[in-house]
Design a protein around this motif. Structure first.
Motif, short mmCIF file in Angstrom:
data_model
loop_
_atom_site.label_atom_id
_atom_site.label_comp_id
_atom_site.label_asym_id
_atom_site.label_seq_id
_atom_site.Cartn_x
_atom_site.Cartn_y
_atom_site.Cartn_z
N GLU A 382 9.38 55.31 32.06
CA GLU A 382 10.51 55.13 32.98
C GLU A 382 10.26 54.00 33.97
O GLU A 382 9.15 53.86 34.48
CB GLU A 382 10.77 56.43 33.75
N TRP A 383 11.29 53.22 34.24
CA TRP A 383 11.27 52.24 35.31
C TRP A 383 11.64 52.94 36.61
O TRP A 383 12.69 53.60 36.69
CB TRP A 383 12.25 51.11 35.01
N PRO A 384 10.82 52.83 37.66
CA PRO A 384 11.15 53.51 38.92
C PRO A 384 12.46 53.00 39.50
O PRO A 384 12.78 51.81 39.40
CB PRO A 384 9.97 53.14 39.83
N THR A 385 13.23 53.89 40.08
CA THR A 385 14.47 53.46 40.75
C THR A 385 14.10 52.49 41.86
O THR A 385 13.33 52.81 42.77
CB THR A 385 15.22 54.66 41.34
N TYR A 386 14.64 51.28 41.77
CA TYR A 386 14.27 50.23 42.72
C TYR A 386 15.41 50.00 43.70
O TYR A 386 16.57 49.81 43.31
CB TYR A 386 13.97 48.92 41.97
N THR A 387 15.08 50.04 44.99
CA THR A 387 16.07 49.74 46.02
C THR A 387 15.68 48.48 46.80
O THR A 387 16.52 47.64 47.08
CB THR A 387 16.24 50.92 46.98
N PRO A 392 7.59 47.60 42.00
CA PRO A 392 7.10 48.97 42.17
C PRO A 392 5.69 49.16 41.63
O PRO A 392 5.30 48.54 40.63
CB PRO A 392 8.11 49.81 41.37
N GLU A 393 4.95 50.02 42.29
CA GLU A 393 3.63 50.38 41.80
C GLU A 393 3.80 51.31 40.60
O GLU A 393 4.52 52.31 40.67
CB GLU A 393 2.82 51.07 42.90
#
Length: 414
Positions: A382-387, A392-393
Motif C-alpha cells: 500500500e502507498w501511504p495516504t499522502y497529505t 512518506p517513510e
C-alpha cells in the motif's frame, strides 16, 4: 531518430574547445570539429563554420575517450562529438531532468541555473530527507527557461547541460548565438525533445535522435567522468525494473490511469501514462491502461465532464508532492464538485500525489516505487495516504530499492 544508444565505441584525441581557440587566436577553426550545430539554419542569419558538422549520430556510434593530456570527448545528439579539456565544475541547466543528473552524480550544488529553481528546490527536497546525508540547495538560482546570452557570459559555466536545438527554438537565439556561447564560454550538452519524442526544429532534424532517461544519464555521467557512479545507480534501476516486470499483474487486470492535477476544473491538463519519452519513465514500465483513447493527446486540456467521460480508476496528481500544492485540498475540492465526486478515482480514494515529469534518475527511482504502489498495492504494498511533507517513510521490507545504497552512491561511497 532512435530510442536507444547503439554501441559505445572509443575515439581518441579529439581537440578541445580551448585547443581550437588557441589555434585560431580566439577564432574557432575546422568546421568538422565543431560540436552542436549539425545542419543548422536560422532566419536569424549567421553562417560560416558552425553551419556544418561532419559527425552523424546515427552512423558513428557513441564514444568517450581520453585524448592528449586530460582531454576527452562524449558524443550525444544533437551536438555530435563534444570535447572537454577537464571535468566541468560549474553547471548550467535549463530543465530538471539534467539538473537531476548532476545531483545524482554528487554535483547538485554545482548547478548555477535551472528552470523555476525555487519551485524545484522545494519539490526535490521532499525526497532528499529519505537519503541520509544528502543535501540540495537550488533556491535563488538564475531561472533559465529563457536565458539571455549576456547572463550565460556572466555565469561563465564549464558546461551547459541544455539542448542547443531547444535553445534555437527560443526567441532571440539563432545559430550564431549558440555557436558563440559554445566557443567562448562552454559546450552545450543536452537533449530536450526526447521528453515526449517531439519534433525538433527542422534545422536540427537530421542530427537528432531520442534517448531514454537512463541512456542520457549515462552520457552525462561520462561528461563528469563518473562512469562507475552511473553503473552503480543503473544497477539499482535495473533491479527495480526487474521487480516491477516480475510482479505487476496481467494487462487485463491493470487499472486505467492518467496523470493530471485538477485544480482548475475548466482546464485540466491530462498526460498519458504510456507515451514514449522520458516524461513517462516512471509510469510506462508499469503498463497501466490508458484512461484516454486516441482522440486525446498527452498534454491536452479537458474539463471535468471530459475527465468523467474517461473516468480513470487512478488519478496521478502531477506536482502533488510540492509543499504548496495541498493534496488534502485537491481531494476535498474534487469530493465537493458535483461532477468530480462521480469519478471512480475519487470514489475509491485513488487520487495520489506525484512528483515531477522532468525527473532525474534519483526521482525516477522514488517515482517508480511510489507509482508501483499507487497502481498495484496488492503486488507492491500500500502507498501511504499522502497529505503533505516529505516522501512518506516506508517500512524497510516494503521498499522497492535501497535508500542507503543510493545515498552512498550520491556521496561517492561505492
Amino acid at each position: 531518430m532512435s530510442d536507444n544508444d547503439g554501441n559505445s565505441d572509443i575515439t581518441a584525441g579529439a581537440p578541445t574547445r580551448r585547443d581550437l581557440l588557441k589555434a585560431g587566436g580566439g577564432t574557432v577553426i575546422g568546421a568538422g570539429l565543431l560540436a552542436g550545430c549539425t545542419g543548422e539554419s536560422s532566419s536569424g542569419g549567421g553562417g560560416g563554420a558552425e553551419a556544418t558538422n561532419a559527425v552523424n549520430e546515427t552512423t558513428t556510434g557513441e564514444n568517450t575517450t581520453s585524448g592528449g593530456g586530460n582531454s576527452y570527448s562524449v558524443r550525444m545528439a544533437p551536438m555530435g562529438n563534444v570535447a572537454f579539456d577537464s571535468v566541468p565544475e560549474s553547471v548550467f541547466t535549463r530543465l530538471t531532468h539534467l539538473a537531476g543528473m548532476a545531483f545524482a552524480l554528487g554535483r547538485g550544488n554545482d548547478v548555477n541555473a535551472m528552470h523555476a529553481p525555487d519551485y524545484y528546490d522545494a519539490l526535490w527536497n521532499q525526497f532528499t530527507p529519505r537519503l541520509d546525508g544528502v543535501s540540495l540547495d537550488w533556491g535563488g538560482l538564475y531561472s533559465s527557461w529563457e536565458p539571455s546570452k549576456e547572463k550565460l557570459y556572466e555565469l561563465n559555466s564549464d558546461v551547459h547541460l541544455a539542448d542547443p536545438a531547444g535553445m534555437f527554438s527560443l526567441d532571440g537565439w539563432n545559430r550564431t548565438d549558440i555557436g558563440e556561447i559554445r566557443d567562448n564560454v562552454a559546450p552545450w550538452f543536452g537533449n530536450y525533445y526526447s521528453d515526449r519524442h517531439a519534433e525538433p526544429p527542422a534545422e536540427w532534424k537530421d542530427s537528432y535522435r531520442y534517448y531514454g532517461l537512463w541512456e542520457m544519464f549515462e552520457k552525462v555521467a561520462k561528461v563528469f567522468r563518473e562512469n562507475e557512479r552511473y553503473e552503480a545507480l543503473a544497477e539499482i534501476h535495473r533491479g527495480l525494473l526487474d521487480t516491477i516486470e516480475a510482479n505487476r499483474p496481467p494487462a487485463n487486470e491493470r487499472p486505467t490511469a492518467v496523470m493530471a492535477l485538477p485544480t482548475d476544473f475548466d482546464k485540466i491538463y491530462v498526460y498519458k501514462v504510456n507515451n514514449p519519452g522520458f516524461l513517462t519513465a516512471h509510469t510506462r514500465p508499469l503498463g497501466a491502461t490508458e484512461a484516454f483513447g486516441d482522440g486525446t493527446s498527452s498534454g491536452d486540456a479537458v474539463d471535468m465532464e471530459g475527465l468523467l467521460e474517461a473516468d480513470p480508476d487512478v488519478l496521478l496528481g502531477l506536482g502533488g508532492m510540492h509543499p504548496e500544492t495541498g493534496m488534502q485540498k485537491v481531494r476535498k475540492k474534487l469530493n465537493e464538485n458535483p461532477v468530480g465526486k462521480q469519478l471512480s478515482a475519487v470514489k475509491n480514494d485513488r487520487v495520489y500525489a506525484q512528483g515531477a515529469r522532468y525527473q532525474g534518475p534519483i526521482l525516477n527511482l522514488f517515482q517508480l516505487e511510489m507509482t508501483a504502489k499507487q497502481l498495484y498495492p496488492e503486488q507492491f504494498g500500500e502507498w501511504p495516504t499522502y497529505t503533505s511533507g516529505p516522501y512518506p517513510e516506508i517500512h524497510e521490507e516494503e521498499r522497492l530499492f535501497d535508500r542507503k545504497r543510493v545515498a552512498n552512491i550520491i556521496k561517492g561511497k561505492f
